[in-house]
Motif scaffolding. Structure first.
Motif, PDB file in Angstrom:
ATOM      1  N   VAL A  10      33.844 -43.427  19.084  1.00 46.08           N
ATOM      2  CA  VAL A  10      34.690 -44.524  18.622  1.00 46.08           C
ATOM      3  C   VAL A  10      33.790 -45.613  18.046  1.00 46.08           C
ATOM      4  O   VAL A  10      32.659 -45.808  18.495  1.00 46.08           O
ATOM      5  N   CYS A  11      34.308 -46.283  17.023  1.00 50.61           N
ATOM      6  CA  CYS A  11      33.551 -47.372  16.385  1.00 50.61           C
ATOM      7  C   CYS A  11      33.662 -48.627  17.236  1.00 50.61           C
ATOM      8  O   CYS A  11      34.768 -49.096  17.512  1.00 50.61           O
ATOM      9  N   ARG A  12      32.510 -49.201  17.616  1.00 49.21           N
ATOM     10  CA  ARG A  12      32.536 -50.392  18.478  1.00 49.21           C
ATOM     11  C   ARG A  12      32.928 -51.647  17.693  1.00 49.21           C
ATOM     12  O   ARG A  12      33.204 -52.688  18.276  1.00 49.21           O
ATOM     13  N   ASN A  13      32.972 -51.530  16.371  1.00 49.09           N
ATOM     14  CA  ASN A  13      33.321 -52.705  15.561  1.00 49.09           C
ATOM     15  C   ASN A  13      34.806 -52.798  15.241  1.00 49.09           C
ATOM     16  O   ASN A  13      35.330 -53.890  15.029  1.00 49.09           O
ATOM     17  N   CYS A  14      35.513 -51.641  15.190  1.00 47.32           N
ATOM     18  CA  CYS A  14      36.939 -51.706  14.850  1.00 47.32           C
ATOM     19  C   CYS A  14      37.795 -50.739  15.675  1.00 47.32           C
ATOM     20  O   CYS A  14      39.001 -50.630  15.444  1.00 47.32           O
ATOM     21  N   LEU A  15      37.183 -50.008  16.586  1.00 37.68           N
ATOM     22  CA  LEU A  15      37.863 -49.072  17.489  1.00 37.68           C
ATOM     23  C   LEU A  15      38.450 -47.866  16.778  1.00 37.68           C
ATOM     24  O   LEU A  15      39.261 -47.135  17.347  1.00 37.68           O
ATOM     25  N   HIS A  45      28.611 -43.489  11.714  1.00 38.73           N
ATOM     26  CA  HIS A  45      29.171 -44.367  10.696  1.00 38.73           C
ATOM     27  C   HIS A  45      30.697 -44.337  10.798  1.00 38.73           C
ATOM     28  O   HIS A  45      31.293 -43.301  11.078  1.00 38.73           O
ATOM     29  N   CYS A  46      31.310 -45.485  10.566  1.00 41.27           N
ATOM     30  CA  CYS A  46      32.758 -45.593  10.649  1.00 41.27           C
ATOM     31  C   CYS A  46      33.363 -45.552   9.242  1.00 41.27           C
ATOM     32  O   CYS A  46      32.990 -46.346   8.375  1.00 41.27           O
ATOM     33  N   GLU A  47      34.274 -44.625   9.031  1.00 33.40           N
ATOM     34  CA  GLU A  47      34.896 -44.514   7.706  1.00 33.40           C
ATOM     35  C   GLU A  47      35.876 -45.635   7.440  1.00 33.40           C
ATOM     36  O   GLU A  47      36.204 -45.927   6.286  1.00 33.40           O
ATOM     37  N   ASP A  48      36.379 -46.262   8.472  1.00 33.07           N
ATOM     38  CA  ASP A  48      37.353 -47.335   8.280  1.00 33.07           C
ATOM     39  C   ASP A  48      36.691 -48.664   7.943  1.00 33.07           C
ATOM     40  O   ASP A  48      37.040 -49.295   6.946  1.00 33.07           O
ATOM     41  N   CYS A  49      35.739 -49.098   8.770  1.00 31.00           N
ATOM     42  CA  CYS A  49      35.135 -50.418   8.515  1.00 31.00           C
ATOM     43  C   CYS A  49      33.766 -50.298   7.870  1.00 31.00           C
ATOM     44  O   CYS A  49      33.117 -51.304   7.608  1.00 31.00           O
ATOM     45  N   LYS A  50      33.331 -49.067   7.592  1.00 27.47           N
ATOM     46  CA  LYS A  50      32.090 -48.798   6.855  1.00 27.47           C
ATOM     47  C   LYS A  50      30.845 -49.311   7.580  1.00 27.47           C
ATOM     48  O   LYS A  50      29.826 -49.571   6.948  1.00 27.47           O
TER      49      LYS A  50
HETATM   50 ZN    ZN Z   1      34.812 -49.298  12.423  1.00 31.37          ZN
END
Ligand code: ZN
Lengths: 134, 386
Positions: free
Chosen positions: A44-49, A30-35
């Motif tokens: 690394v988050c593939r949606n917002c890096l 889970h990405c804490e930045d883009c949720k």
């Molecule tokens: Zn993200």
């Protein structure tokens, strides 16, 4: 008796996924930045890096997106038929898990079936299988 | 046509069989020699080599010969070469060669795919099977659920078509029936016997909706495509076939996170890169490692709407040799053998040159599409005889 399931090699990225079942949790990255949730788990988050990513438990329910009834014994002693399915995970749009649908006759599985995770332990690994929600 | 284009100048193929004893390097040599003879080129004129997926150390049956090995073995002096699996599927190796000749990095490139899976399985002492203690990479997301074969992964895409669009087994059968009918007219085809609908419907299931006849089978063979630069065609004696457009795609190398197989992104991209339209195509040679992949390619390339593939092939007349879109005229992989992608480009060239013998399609074919890949990787080539 089925042969042992192939065993994933645990590393920093996948450990939470394969061992979360010890606490009864299905854990996705889970990405804490883009949720957003994403899979397979990576650093690394593939949606917002963003690198602010960590495993997080989801409800453990989902929907059968598609499936196949497997009849071929790909390994010695593999018990057939059984169901392989692609399950869309609730609360984690875009995340799908390949899994087995268990605890029901193979002919009872269909697309759009609601399912819930059930873990099968083998050594250190807790395999997330799914069963129909009746 | 202009001198900046890339052309297929020669094609060749070894014997196609199962459990062959001829060494994989020599099968490759057979295919190279036939392609050189076809093009009218000598080995000393070859200055590039391209292959997919490179030598598969640890799984030699899948790919026993590397590009550098062939260069060394045949005494080729190369100015450019490439070989690897991290490319948009098998025919990506041909597309890479086309880019190389267009950019002046080479003049004549041997592109090859050698497969030796049937022989390797029959000689485990020489070709030890893979023994993995643990699974990793993308295999870890499928194998732990006994989804071990690409058949299981592809079947789930096919099942979605069954459930969402009403594709039937009788419709899907036409890929195997058409391939096997064509294979019976191809002296080099792996399977020489036609298949009936009754045989198809009564055969054992592998993984629904696929039965035995929806799957290709391990094959030993080598296929060669020589790609030449437009300004080197004066050295070529065969009718050159122009690579009019090419496209490929990968979104993510995963068989379960991607909603659509990569062909669905590749097909529309191909048509953006040319003035030709799907209706201009005289024959389609589309990957059929599993039958449904061909259906997906037919939809992706715009021969029918998404979801209409089953109805498009129903009855088989439309895709027969004398139909409006002759399909997989060498037998595809299901009938012709698991040549792993390269067979489709080989046959497109044979048909455009009207060298198909008993399986030659009627008329004056000028445009063919060849496509390889299923799942997350895809490549399409548009081939033209000017
Ligand atoms: Zn993200």
């Amino acid at each position: 008796m089925n042969p042992p399931r192939p065993i994933p090699r645990l590393d920093a990225e996948n450990r939470a996924f394969w061992t979360g079942g010890a606490e009864g949790e299905l854990r996705l990255m889970h990405c804490e930045d883009c949720k957003s949730f994403f899979h397979p788990p990576r650093l690394v988050c593939r949606n917002c890096l963003s690198e602010k990513v960590a495993p997080k438990a989801v409800e453990g329910t989902g929907v059968v997106d598609t499936f196949t009834v497997n009849y071929q014994a790909w390994m010695p002693n593999l018990e057939v038929p059984f169901v392989i399915a692609r399950v869309a995970i609730d609360g984690a749009p875009g995340v799908f898990l390949t899994t087995n649908i268990v605890n029901c006759p193979v002919d009872d599985v269909d697309v759009d079936d609601r399912v819930r995770v059930t873990f099968e332990q083998q050594g250190d690994i807790y395999y997330p299988l799914f069963e129909k929600i009746s | 046509m202009n001198t900046r284009d890339a052309f297929v100048s020669g094609v060749g193929q070894s014997e196609v069989g199962m459990r062959l004893t001829r060494a994989p390097l020599l099968l490759t040599l057979d295919a190279v020699k036939e392609a050189l003879d076809d093009a009218g080129l000598g080995i000393d004129q070859i200055d590039g080599v391209s292959t997919y997926p490179g030598k598969a150390h640890g799984y030699l049956g899948f790919s026993p010969i590397g590009a550098d090995e062939l260069i060394d073995a045949l005494g080729i002096r190369a100015t450019w070469y490439a070989g690897g699996g991290e490319i948009t599927s098998q025919l990506g190796a041909v597309a890479a060669a086309a880019m190389a000749v267009r950019l002046g990095q080479a003049r004549h490139v041997i592109c090859f795919r050698t497969v030796y899976e049937a022989a390797a399985m029959s000689r485990p002492e020489e070709f030890p099977p893979i023994r993995r203690e643990k699974v990793e990479g993308y295999t870890q997301w499928t194998a732990p659920f006994f989804a071990i074969s690409a058949a299981c992964w592809t079947a789930q895409y096919a099942m979605r078509h069954v459930k969402r669009y009403g594709m039937t087994r009788e419709q899907l059968a036409q890929i195997a029936l058409t391939g096997r009918a064509n294979a019976a007219l191809n002296p080099r085809a792996l399977v020489q016997k036609p298949l009936t609908m009754d045989e198809y419907m009564s055969s054992r299931m592998i993984t629904s909706p696929f039965c035995l006849h929806d799957c290709d089978r391990f094959t030993d063979a080598s296929t060669v495509i020589i790609v030449s630069a437009g300004d080197a065609l004066d050295e070529v004696k065969a009718t050159p076939i122009r690579i009019a457009a090419m496209a490929g795609a990968v979104d993510r190398l995963s068989w379960d996170q991607a909603e659509w197989m990569a062909c669905y992104a590749t097909g529309p991209e191909l048509w953006k890169r040319t003035d030709y339209k799907p209706k201009d195509v005289d024959t389609a040679q589309l990957y059929d490692g599993f039958s449904f992949q061909t259906v997906a390619w037919l939809e992706s390339l715009g021969f029918c709407e998404v979801g209409e593939g089953g109805r498009f092939i129903e009855g088989g007349t439309r895709i027969a040799r004398d139909g409006e879109l002759p399909l997989n005229t060498f037998g595809g992989q299901i009938g012709g053998g698991r040549l792993h992608g390269f067979g489709f480009a080989h046959e497109a060239v044979v048909q455009l040159r009207k060298q198909g013998g008993a399986r030659q399609i009627p008329g004056d074919p000028k445009l063919a599409v060849a496509a390889s890949g299923g799942g997350p990787l895809a490549t399409a080539l548009l081939l033209a005889r000017d």
